[in-house]
Structure formats: structure tokens, C-alpha cells
Design an enzyme around this catalytic site. Structure first.
Site, PDB file in Angstrom:
ATOM      1  N   TYR A 243      63.033  25.431  -4.609  1.00  0.00           N
ATOM      2  CA  TYR A 243      62.403  25.294  -3.285  1.00  0.00           C
ATOM      3  C   TYR A 243      62.369  26.659  -2.585  1.00  0.00           C
ATOM      4  O   TYR A 243      61.536  26.898  -1.711  1.00  0.00           O
ATOM      5  CB  TYR A 243      63.126  24.231  -2.446  1.00  0.00           C
TER       6      TYR A 243
ATOM      7  N   LYS B  75      61.468  25.546   6.309  1.00  0.00           N
ATOM      8  CA  LYS B  75      61.548  24.149   6.781  1.00  0.00           C
ATOM      9  C   LYS B  75      62.766  23.948   7.702  1.00  0.00           C
ATOM     10  O   LYS B  75      62.718  23.108   8.607  1.00  0.00           O
ATOM     11  CB  LYS B  75      61.625  23.182   5.604  1.00  0.00           C
TER      12      LYS B  75
HETATM   13  N1  LIG Z   1      54.694  16.573  -1.620  1.00  0.00           N
HETATM   14  C1  LIG Z   1      55.993  16.606  -1.403  1.00  0.00           C
HETATM   15  O1  LIG Z   1      56.810  16.403  -2.306  1.00  0.00           O
HETATM   16  C2  LIG Z   1      56.506  16.898  -0.004  1.00  0.00           C
HETATM   17  C3  LIG Z   1      57.802  16.488   0.323  1.00  0.00           C
HETATM   18  C4  LIG Z   1      58.283  16.761   1.603  1.00  0.00           C
HETATM   19  C5  LIG Z   1      57.483  17.416   2.510  1.00  0.00           C
HETATM   20  N2  LIG Z   1      56.214  17.802   2.160  1.00  0.00           N
HETATM   21  C6  LIG Z   1      55.396  18.480   3.165  1.00  0.00           C
HETATM   22  O2  LIG Z   1      54.305  17.651   3.485  1.00  0.00           O
HETATM   23  C7  LIG Z   1      53.263  18.450   4.030  1.00  0.00           C
HETATM   24  C8  LIG Z   1      51.943  18.072   3.376  1.00  0.00           C
HETATM   25  O3  LIG Z   1      51.913  18.486   2.032  1.00  0.00           O
HETATM   26  P1  LIG Z   1      51.384  17.557   0.854  1.00  0.00           P
HETATM   27  O4  LIG Z   1      52.505  17.419  -0.093  1.00  0.00           O
HETATM   28  O5  LIG Z   1      50.717  16.366   1.395  1.00  0.00           O
HETATM   29  O6  LIG Z   1      50.331  18.516   0.116  1.00  0.00           O
HETATM   30  P2  LIG Z   1      48.748  18.746   0.318  1.00  0.00           P
HETATM   31  O7  LIG Z   1      48.405  19.887  -0.571  1.00  0.00           O
HETATM   32  O8  LIG Z   1      48.009  17.496   0.136  1.00  0.00           O
HETATM   33  O9  LIG Z   1      48.653  19.160   1.850  1.00  0.00           O
HETATM   34  C9  LIG Z   1      48.952  20.465   2.301  1.00  0.00           C
HETATM   35  C10 LIG Z   1      47.905  20.787   3.342  1.00  0.00           C
HETATM   36  O10 LIG Z   1      48.197  22.044   3.975  1.00  0.00           O
HETATM   37  C11 LIG Z   1      46.944  22.572   4.336  1.00  0.00           C
HETATM   38  N3  LIG Z   1      47.030  23.992   4.691  1.00  0.00           N
HETATM   39  C12 LIG Z   1      47.575  25.007   3.966  1.00  0.00           C
HETATM   40  N4  LIG Z   1      47.380  26.177   4.632  1.00  0.00           N
HETATM   41  C13 LIG Z   1      46.708  25.875   5.781  1.00  0.00           C
HETATM   42  C14 LIG Z   1      46.211  26.639   6.861  1.00  0.00           C
HETATM   43  N5  LIG Z   1      46.334  27.985   6.896  1.00  0.00           N
HETATM   44  N6  LIG Z   1      45.569  26.011   7.877  1.00  0.00           N
HETATM   45  C15 LIG Z   1      45.403  24.658   7.861  1.00  0.00           C
HETATM   46  N7  LIG Z   1      45.839  23.870   6.845  1.00  0.00           N
HETATM   47  C16 LIG Z   1      46.491  24.477   5.823  1.00  0.00           C
HETATM   48  C17 LIG Z   1      46.099  22.341   3.084  1.00  0.00           C
HETATM   49  O11 LIG Z   1      44.728  22.492   3.381  1.00  0.00           O
HETATM   50  C18 LIG Z   1      46.492  20.909   2.742  1.00  0.00           C
HETATM   51  O12 LIG Z   1      45.626  19.995   3.388  1.00  0.00           O
HETATM   52  C19 LIG Z   1      53.707  19.894   3.854  1.00  0.00           C
HETATM   53  O13 LIG Z   1      54.308  20.348   5.052  1.00  0.00           O
HETATM   54  C20 LIG Z   1      54.750  19.782   2.762  1.00  0.00           C
HETATM   55  O14 LIG Z   1      55.684  20.850   2.782  1.00  0.00           O
HETATM   56  C21 LIG Z   1      55.716  17.539   0.921  1.00  0.00           C
END
Ligand SMILES: NC(=O)c1ccc[n+]([C@@H]2O[C@H](COP(=O)([O-])OP(=O)(O)OC[C@H]3O[C@@H](n4cnc5c(N)ncnc54)[C@H](O)[C@@H]3O)[C@@H](O)[C@H]2O)c1
Length: 253
Positions: A154, A161
Site C-alpha cells: 500500500y 489516507k
Molecule cells: N478498490 C479498493 O480496494 C478500495 C478499497 C478502499 C478504498 N478505496 C478507495 O476508493 C476510492 C475509489 O476507488 P475505486 O477503487 O472505486 O477505483 P476507480 O478506479 O473506479 O475510481 C477511482 C477514481 O478516481 C478518479 N480520479 C483519479 N484522479 C482524479 C483527478 N485528478 N480528478 C478527478 N478524479 C480523479 C478516477 O477518474 C476514478 O474515477 C479511492 O479513494 C480508493 O483509494 C478503494
């Protein structure tokens, strides 16, 4: 436990696997009217059909790193709605070399970019949402257990985070007099595009499933339901929480 008449902005839908899409579906199902954003023209064809499927008219471009882009989105919301009830920040980014290397070796520009897009943009959104949340409201952002414990691979997203979780607490305290609530949600690992940028993600998924008490991983539907519940008036006295949505994985020693 409904969201009829409530207006919500959802930032972070890349495709149908995005956590933000799960949140959009669940809040839409409870009656909320939504605005959603897409990162750029390349992303738009993946997002537009999802918006259409939910009957969402406000589909706006937003790259939070572009000066003035966030302000434009909020100006549109002010003109169209004149208010906002909830906002979901579901975005994160870190340059690949910095993300896949040790935190010890992370570059100053890489760390700063990750922090700006993944954390400070939430603070900027809170500032822009505040004058629109005239009846109070709820702000959400997404974190992960790696903020609180060392999770292999990570790397620099851990401290980024952790800052987001702390920002959630400060925003919750500062905005409570306006009846604006703030929650940080912490889902377990889910296969999404952002997650595919982490090294050895398949191994993390397998190990997490093994050690989760009920052996079921969180889905985007699970995250959406929990978010929608917290956005309703049923959760009106709750604020400043970092909530795990992970089937109890975080409990395990
Ligand atoms: N997938 C997992 O395992 C997980 C677990 C815990 C937390 N998260 C968090 O959940 C959130 C969503 O991620 P996800 O897993 O759905 O992936 P995802 O790739 O579907 O979504 C990430 C989004 O961030 C957007 N993004 C990146 N840079 C950007 C910018 N400069 N301006 C505007 N938008 C921007 C992308 O366009 C995308 O829509 C993130 O904060 C991620 O860290 C994910």
C-alpha cells in the site's frame, strides 16, 4: 430512511466497477437526485451510459488537479440546484513509481501529487459545498485499512489516507455547527481500476478473504448501501467516523 428530495454530487465513477458507482446506485434507489463527474473525454464514454441508466442529467467533467475545475462544478450545482445535501469523494491517485516503491524512496513531487488529488481535494470540496449545504448535509470520502496499519504494497497511500482520515475528523468538528456531517468510509479490497495499480493485489484479495470472519469480501453494492444509510436523516447525530465496511476483517489480530 429515504433520500427523496435530496441532491448529491458523486465524484469518482470510472466504470461500472467503481465504488462511486455502487454509491450512486444505492443513493439513487433511495430517491436522491444526483450529479456525477468524469475525469476527462477518454473517461466520458464509460461514465455517460451509467448516468443515462440512472436518469442522471448533470454529468460534468472534473479533474481536481486542474485549477478552477472544482469551482466550475460547484457553480453549475449552485445554478441548477441552489443547494447540496451530500457529496461523495471517491478518488485517489499516486504516480506509479511512487505507489509501487517503498515509502522511504517516495519523491517529493509524487507524494505531493498523491496528497493533493487524494486528500486535499476533499478539503477543497468541503469548502465549496459548505455554502450550498444550507439545510446541513453529509460529506464522504474513501479510505482503506492501510491508513492505520502497514499493509504490504500500500506504500505511500498509507500516510495519504491517514491524512484523509484525520482531515475527516477536523472537517467534522469545524462544520458541525452548520449541521454538516463528515464520514470517512474504509472498504475492504475490491477489484477496481484504481486497485489494479497496487502490486500483488490478487494476493491481498485472497489473504483478506481468508482472514475475514465471514469469508465474504465487501462489494461496491455493500459500500453503496452503507453510504446511502449514513446520508439519510436516520444517521443525523453521527459524524466524524471512520467506518470499516469490510465484513469485520479489521477486527482480526
Ligand atoms: N478498490 C479498493 O480496494 C478500495 C478499497 C478502499 C478504498 N478505496 C478507495 O476508493 C476510492 C475509489 O476507488 P475505486 O477503487 O472505486 O477505483 P476507480 O478506479 O473506479 O475510481 C477511482 C477514481 O478516481 C478518479 N480520479 C483519479 N484522479 C482524479 C483527478 N485528478 N480528478 C478527478 N478524479 C480523479 C478516477 O477518474 C476514478 O474515477 C479511492 O479513494 C480508493 O483509494 C478503494
Amino acid at each position: 430512511m429515504r433520500l427523496d428530495g435530496k441532491k448529491g454530487l458523486i465524484v469518482g465513477i470510472a466504470n461500472e466497477h467503481s465504488i462511486a458507482y455502487g454509491c450512486a446506485q444505492a443513493t439513487h434507489a433511495l430517491g436522491a437526485e444526483l450529479a456525477i463527474t468524469y475525469l476527462n473525454e477518454k473517461a466520458k464514454p464509460h461514465v455517460a451510459p451509467l448516468a443515462e441508466g440512472m436518469g442522471i442529467e448533470l454529468v460534468l467533467p472534473l479533474n481536481v488537479a486542474e485549477p478552477g475545475a472544482l469551482e466550475t462544478v460547484f457553480e453549475t450545482l449552485a445554478a441548477r440546484w441552489g443547494k447540496l445535501d451530500f457529496l461523495i469523494h471517491s478518488i485517489a491517485f499516486a504516480p506509479k513509481d511512487d505507489l509501487q516503491g517503498r515509502l522511504t524512496d517516495s519523491s517529493s513531487p509524487g507524494f505531493a501529487e498523491a496528497m493533493d488529488i487524494s486528500c486535499h481535494s476533499f478539503i477543497r470540496m468541503a469548502k465549496l459545498a459548505e455554502p450550498l449545504m444550507t439545510d446541513g448535509g453529509t460529506l464522504f470520502a474513501m479510505s482503506y485499512l492501510g491508513a492505520q496499519r502497514v499493509v504490504e504494497h500500500y506504500n505511500l497511500m498509507g500516510p495519504v489516507k491517514a491524512a484523509l482520515e484525520s482531515a475527516g475528523r477536523y472537517l467534522a468538528a469545524e462544520l458541525a455547527p452548520k449541521n454538516i456531517r463528515v464520514h470517512i468510509l474504509s472498504p475492504g479490497p475490491i477489484r477496481t481500476r484504481a486497485a489494479s495499480g497496487l502490486a500483488e493485489f490478487d494476493t491481498l484479495i485472497e489473504e483478506t478473504q481468508d482472514r475475514t470472519p465471514g469469508h465474504r469480501l465487501a462489494t461496491i453494492e455493500d459500500v453503496g448501501l452503507a453510504t446511502a444509510l449514513l446520508a439519510t436523516d436516520a444517521a443525523r447525530i453521527m459524524t466524524g467516523e471512520t467506518l470499516f465496511i469490510d465484513g469485520g476483517y479489521h477486527l482480526m489480530g
